[in-house]
Design a protein around this motif. Structure first.
Motif, PDB file in Angstrom:
ATOM      1  N   ALA A 187     -68.741 -14.454 -47.730  1.00 23.40           N
ATOM      2  CA  ALA A 187     -69.583 -13.873 -46.950  1.00 23.40           C
ATOM      3  C   ALA A 187     -70.832 -13.122 -47.026  1.00 23.40           C
ATOM      4  O   ALA A 187     -71.704 -12.872 -46.744  1.00 23.40           O
ATOM      5  N   LYS A 188     -70.160 -11.910 -48.160  1.00 22.40           N
ATOM      6  CA  LYS A 188     -70.798 -10.950 -48.525  1.00 22.40           C
ATOM      7  C   LYS A 188     -71.662 -11.217 -49.756  1.00 22.40           C
ATOM      8  O   LYS A 188     -72.563 -10.497 -50.318  1.00 22.40           O
ATOM      9  N   HIS A 189     -71.592 -12.414 -50.384  1.00 23.93           N
ATOM     10  CA  HIS A 189     -72.144 -12.885 -51.653  1.00 23.93           C
ATOM     11  C   HIS A 189     -71.805 -11.676 -52.673  1.00 23.93           C
ATOM     12  O   HIS A 189     -72.816 -11.276 -53.615  1.00 23.93           O
ATOM     13  N   THR A 190     -70.856 -11.336 -52.852  1.00 27.15           N
ATOM     14  CA  THR A 190     -70.334 -10.164 -53.444  1.00 27.15           C
ATOM     15  C   THR A 190     -69.183 -10.463 -54.421  1.00 27.15           C
ATOM     16  O   THR A 190     -68.251 -11.186 -54.182  1.00 27.15           O
ATOM     17  N   VAL A 191     -69.211 -10.005 -55.842  1.00 26.15           N
ATOM     18  CA  VAL A 191     -68.215 -10.320 -56.684  1.00 26.15           C
ATOM     19  C   VAL A 191     -67.902  -9.053 -57.407  1.00 26.15           C
ATOM     20  O   VAL A 191     -68.991  -8.135 -57.576  1.00 26.15           O
ATOM     21  N   TRP A 192     -66.578  -8.733 -57.579  1.00 27.50           N
ATOM     22  CA  TRP A 192     -66.291  -7.491 -58.300  1.00 27.50           C
ATOM     23  C   TRP A 192     -65.502  -7.849 -59.676  1.00 27.50           C
ATOM     24  O   TRP A 192     -64.832  -8.755 -59.986  1.00 27.50           O
ATOM     25  N   LEU A 193     -65.443  -6.747 -60.495  1.00 25.53           N
ATOM     26  CA  LEU A 193     -64.793  -6.844 -61.629  1.00 25.53           C
ATOM     27  C   LEU A 193     -63.925  -5.686 -61.915  1.00 25.53           C
ATOM     28  O   LEU A 193     -64.643  -4.650 -62.250  1.00 25.53           O
ATOM     29  N   GLN A 194     -62.709  -5.570 -61.695  1.00 25.06           N
ATOM     30  CA  GLN A 194     -61.849  -4.553 -61.975  1.00 25.06           C
ATOM     31  C   GLN A 194     -61.276  -4.589 -63.411  1.00 25.06           C
ATOM     32  O   GLN A 194     -60.982  -5.582 -63.949  1.00 25.06           O
ATOM     33  N   ILE A 195     -61.865  -3.428 -63.949  1.00 25.97           N
ATOM     34  CA  ILE A 195     -60.871  -3.236 -65.606  1.00 25.97           C
ATOM     35  C   ILE A 195     -60.215  -2.337 -65.423  1.00 25.97           C
ATOM     36  O   ILE A 195     -60.521  -0.715 -65.142  1.00 25.97           O
ATOM     37  N   ASP A 196     -58.988  -2.443 -65.993  1.00 28.45           N
ATOM     38  CA  ASP A 196     -58.075  -1.300 -66.146  1.00 28.45           C
ATOM     39  C   ASP A 196     -57.780  -1.016 -67.509  1.00 28.45           C
ATOM     40  O   ASP A 196     -57.938  -1.828 -68.391  1.00 28.45           O
ATOM     41  N   ASN A 197     -57.215   0.125 -67.645  1.00 30.02           N
ATOM     42  CA  ASN A 197     -56.844   0.422 -68.928  1.00 30.02           C
ATOM     43  C   ASN A 197     -57.854   0.453 -69.909  1.00 30.02           C
ATOM     44  O   ASN A 197     -57.848  -0.386 -70.888  1.00 30.02           O
ATOM     45  N   LEU A 198     -59.120   1.036 -69.898  1.00 28.02           N
ATOM     46  CA  LEU A 198     -60.071   0.905 -70.546  1.00 28.02           C
ATOM     47  C   LEU A 198     -60.056   1.189 -71.743  1.00 28.02           C
ATOM     48  O   LEU A 198     -59.144   2.297 -72.006  1.00 28.02           O
ATOM     49  N   ASN A 199     -60.500   0.593 -72.941  1.00 29.67           N
ATOM     50  CA  ASN A 199     -60.660   1.179 -74.151  1.00 29.67           C
ATOM     51  C   ASN A 199     -62.044   1.259 -74.575  1.00 29.67           C
ATOM     52  O   ASN A 199     -62.793   0.422 -74.293  1.00 29.67           O
TER      53      ASN A 199
END
Length: 121
Positions: A74-86
């Motif tokens: 509905a919001k035309h939105t996508v997310w990318l969660q990145i954990d434990n960055l290196n």
């Protein structure tokens, strides 16, 4: 005209998390698939993850376990969660939208301008 705008990048320490956001704007009717890609310095752009309007997801092998893609149709939105960055996650992260239908025209593929993620050790 439909545009994609990414945000959420920045400088992070190894082990931290970041959440990237991509918003599609315009008189959008539907977007079949939204994806994240990344391009590290001196390397080719590579696929990270994708999600359909039905919620089906696919991840690159390197992204399984630490990356999570989600979207709000509905919001035309996508997310990318990145954990434990290196540090190897340092790259420009790009959003793309596939098979976009808008009130004025349809688009096969659209790209955003990217958001830079820099991870220090």
């Amino acid at each position: 005209q439909v545009q994609l705008v990414e945000s959420g990048g920045g400088l992070a320490q190894a082990g931290e998390s970041l959440r990237l956001t991509c918003v599609a704007s315009g008189k959008i009717v539907s977007i079949e698939s939204m994806r994240w890609h990344r391009q590290a310095p001196g390397k080719q752009r590579e696929f990270v993850a994708g999600i359909t309007d039905g919620g089906s997801t696919v991840y690159a092998n390197f992204a399984k376990g630490r990356f999570t893609i989600s979207r709000d149709n509905a919001k035309h939105t996508v997310w990318l969660q990145i954990d434990n960055l290196n540090p190897e996650d340092t790259a420009d992260y790009y959003c793309s939208a596939v098979d976009v239908r808008s009130e004025r025209e349809d688009y096969r593929l659209l790209w955003g301008q990217g958001t830079l993620v820099t991870v220090s050790s």
